[in-house]
Motif scaffolding. Structure first.
Motif, short mmCIF file in Angstrom:
data_model
loop_
_atom_site.label_atom_id
_atom_site.label_comp_id
_atom_site.label_asym_id
_atom_site.label_seq_id
_atom_site.Cartn_x
_atom_site.Cartn_y
_atom_site.Cartn_z
N VAL A 53 0.87 -1.18 0.00
CA VAL A 53 0.00 0.00 0.00
C VAL A 53 0.90 1.22 0.00
O VAL A 53 1.87 1.29 0.75
N ASP A 54 0.60 2.16 -0.86
CA ASP A 54 1.38 3.38 -1.00
C ASP A 54 0.56 4.59 -0.60
O ASP A 54 -0.67 4.57 -0.65
N LEU A 55 1.27 5.64 -0.24
CA LEU A 55 0.62 6.91 0.05
C LEU A 55 1.39 7.99 -0.70
O LEU A 55 2.55 8.29 -0.35
N GLN A 56 0.76 8.55 -1.71
CA GLN A 56 1.35 9.65 -2.45
C GLN A 56 0.93 10.95 -1.78
O GLN A 56 -0.27 11.22 -1.66
N MET A 57 1.90 11.74 -1.36
CA MET A 57 1.61 12.97 -0.63
C MET A 57 2.11 14.16 -1.45
O MET A 57 3.31 14.27 -1.70
N ASN A 58 1.20 14.99 -1.84
CA ASN A 58 1.53 16.17 -2.65
C ASN A 58 1.25 17.45 -1.87
O ASN A 58 0.48 17.44 -0.91
#
Length: 123
Positions: A78-83
């Motif tokens: 599971v990934d979390l892309q944080m922008n």
């Protein structure tokens, strides 16, 4: 028997992006909900994003529109892309997954946590 390992944390400037990854390994029969939590110094651990086995997602208001959670069922990740990161995003980020280690009429789902990864956003 089950281990969750996060990676991808670090120091980043305001407005930049960062991607966290979490890999589950061990004796895994099935994975239900996967999620990311975070805990800032002196504060409680809060849920920021969840994703179920069908891909439905849910986000805390503080990260909606900036963070994206995604999972790979084959890789058990599971990934979390944080922008557009903000100083308020500074925290230790934890991966959690609902995992069954064996099948049957009633599967033995339990929540497993990673060790956490530090994210620091500098202004």
């Amino acid at each position: 028997q089950v281990q969750l390992v996060e990676s991808g944390g670090g120091l980043v400037q305001v407005g930049k992006s960062l991607r966290l990854s979490c890999a589950a390994s061990g004796s895994i029969f099935s994975i239900g909900v996967m999620a990311w939590y975070r805990q800032a110094p002196g504060k409680e651990r809060d849920m920021i994003a969840t994703i179920n086995s069908r891909g439905s997602t849910n986000y805390a208001d503080s990260v909606k529109g900036r963070f994206t959670i995604a999972r790979d069922g084959e890789k058990n990740t599971v990934d979390l892309q944080m922008n557009n990161l903000e100083p308020e995003d500074t925290a230790v980020y934890y991966c959690v997954a609902e995992i069954a280690t064996r099948g049957g009429i009633v599967m033995d789902y339990q929540y497993y946590w990673g060790q956490g990864t530090q994210v620091t956003v500098s202004s």
